[in-house]
Design a protein around this motif. Structure first.
Motif, PDB file in Angstrom:
ATOM      1  N   ALA A  32       0.865  -1.176   0.000  1.00  0.00           N
ATOM      2  CA  ALA A  32       0.000   0.000   0.000  1.00  0.00           C
ATOM      3  C   ALA A  32       0.900   1.224   0.000  1.00  0.00           C
ATOM      4  O   ALA A  32       1.893   1.277   0.736  1.00  0.00           O
ATOM      5  N   VAL A  42      -6.013  -0.221   5.168  1.00  0.00           N
ATOM      6  CA  VAL A  42      -4.650  -0.378   5.673  1.00  0.00           C
ATOM      7  C   VAL A  42      -4.412   0.706   6.708  1.00  0.00           C
ATOM      8  O   VAL A  42      -4.616   1.900   6.444  1.00  0.00           O
ATOM      9  N   LEU A  93       1.634  -5.507   1.799  1.00  0.00           N
ATOM     10  CA  LEU A  93       0.326  -6.162   1.763  1.00  0.00           C
ATOM     11  C   LEU A  93       0.547  -7.665   1.879  1.00  0.00           C
ATOM     12  O   LEU A  93       0.426  -8.424   0.918  1.00  0.00           O
ATOM     13  N   ILE A 108      -3.946  -4.641   8.362  1.00  0.00           N
ATOM     14  CA  ILE A 108      -4.846  -4.827   7.227  1.00  0.00           C
ATOM     15  C   ILE A 108      -6.159  -5.407   7.741  1.00  0.00           C
ATOM     16  O   ILE A 108      -6.185  -6.488   8.339  1.00  0.00           O
ATOM     17  N   GLY A 143      -6.477 -10.015   3.016  1.00  0.00           N
ATOM     18  CA  GLY A 143      -5.301  -9.768   2.197  1.00  0.00           C
ATOM     19  C   GLY A 143      -5.638  -9.934   0.736  1.00  0.00           C
ATOM     20  O   GLY A 143      -6.751 -10.343   0.373  1.00  0.00           O
TER      21      GLY A 143
END
Length: 341
Positions: free
Chosen positions: A87, A113, A139, A177, A195
């Motif tokens: 991200a 995020v 990520l 996340i 994810g």
């Protein structure tokens, strides 16, 4: 010897396999590597990445994120979609939280995020600290809900963070996340790990489909797969990132939050993969391969498209003499599919 004649310009492999009943398959796997620029122009990479025959892990195999998923599978009933990257806050400006969205055709997944946070203990009990600013966040499932505690683990993501059996100590980290519609508010929350990456085969839910490898299997079935093996095991993407029916290859793509330069918008190349299969006896047969895996790597400005087709052999592998793989335009495929028969 069976031969693959690859006329695609992509990388290809032909992998032998047997099912639980001992029937032979030759699995044709064709993998294209494409580049995409900031204007959304897609081109074929001058160097095509090889077919990946085993998962490549970030750390310890089976207990860390998959950074390159295996292309070796017998069959997938839907298109797996994955993204490996970071991200990125816009223009390098630090953020404490930001949305990341992956959209391909009808499939869309949006995650939040969040910067590093910890549990803090005060007079009112445990609370969540303020998020720390960040400009770049991996990520990976190590940053999602999961982990282990007191000899118990979150089987959907043992590599993660935030799983607790008892109330955690002050300073214990939370996931970065999360699903924006199911944010963690209590240490006892058990949200589904989130994810965009691929899931190892020994994590749930994939592990539940691998079948039973017991003494009866050793005595009666080895080296074939067990009879209760489920082909859903081969679906390695996050459960939210599967497309059925398969993607065709001309879908619109939008990736938001994965590049410091802003959203990436483009379309997949309008191509399909055809096969001409020459058996030892008879005329060649035409087959179509399925686009069953799509992987985005925005940090490298590229993506992979993988087509697959398992060819059933009449009796043994050598019954297939040659397989010729070649690309066709989707417009041609659509005309053929609508032509009078």
């Amino acid at each position: 010897m069976s031969v693959l004649v690859n006329q695609t310009g992509f990388q290809g492999e032909m992998l032998p396999a047997q099912d639980a009943d001992g029937r032979f398959r030759l699995v044709v796997v064709i993998k294209a590597t494409c580049l995409v620029d900031l204007q959304g122009n897609v081109s074929l990479a001058p160097e095509q990445d090889a077919v990946t025959l085993a998962d490549v892990f970030l750390g310890e195999p089976g207990r860390s994120s998959v950074v390159a998923a295996s292309d070796a599978a017998l069959y997938k009933a839907a298109t797996d979609i994955g993204l490996v990257g970071h991200a990125h806050a816009m223009a390098g400006t630090a953020a404490t939280r930001m949305p990341v969205t992956l959209t391909v055709g009808p499939v869309r997944k949006r995650l939040l995020v969040i910067g590093d946070r910890v549990w803090e203990r005060g007079l009112g009990g445990l609370s969540i600290s303020e998020a720390q600013p960040f400009t770049r966040m991996p990520l990976v499932y190590e940053r999602a809900f999961g982990g282990s505690a007191e000899e118990t683990e979150e089987e959907r993501n043992p590599a993660g963070v935030g799983f607790h059996v008892d109330a955690p100590d002050s300073g214990s980290p939370l996931p970065n996340i999360e699903d924006p519609s199911h944010l963690i508010s209590s240490w006892s929350d058990r949200p589904a790990p989130q994810g965009f990456g691929f899931v190892p085969g020994n994590w749930q839910p994939r592990k539940s489909f691998v079948g039973t490898y017991d003494e009866a299997w050793k005595e009666e079935q080895f080296p074939l797969p067990p009879h209760d093996f489920d082909h859903r095991y081969f679906q390695a993407s996050h459960p939210d990132l599967r497309c059925s029916p398969y993607l065709q290859g001309d879908e619109a793509v939008e990736l938001v939050g994965v590049s410091p330069h802003g959203p990436l918008r483009f379309s997949l190349p309008g191509k399909a993969l055809a096969l001409s299969v020459q058996f030892r006896i008879g005329e060649p047969q035409r087959r179509l391969a399925a686009l069953d895996t799509l992987t985005f790597m925005p940090d490298d400005n590229k993506f992979h498209m993988v087509w697959r087709h398992p060819i059933q052999c009449p009796a043994k592998i050598l019954d297939v003499e040659t397989v010729t793989a070649f690309p066709i335009r989707l417009s041609t495929l659509q005309r053929l599919s609508h032509a009078p028969r």
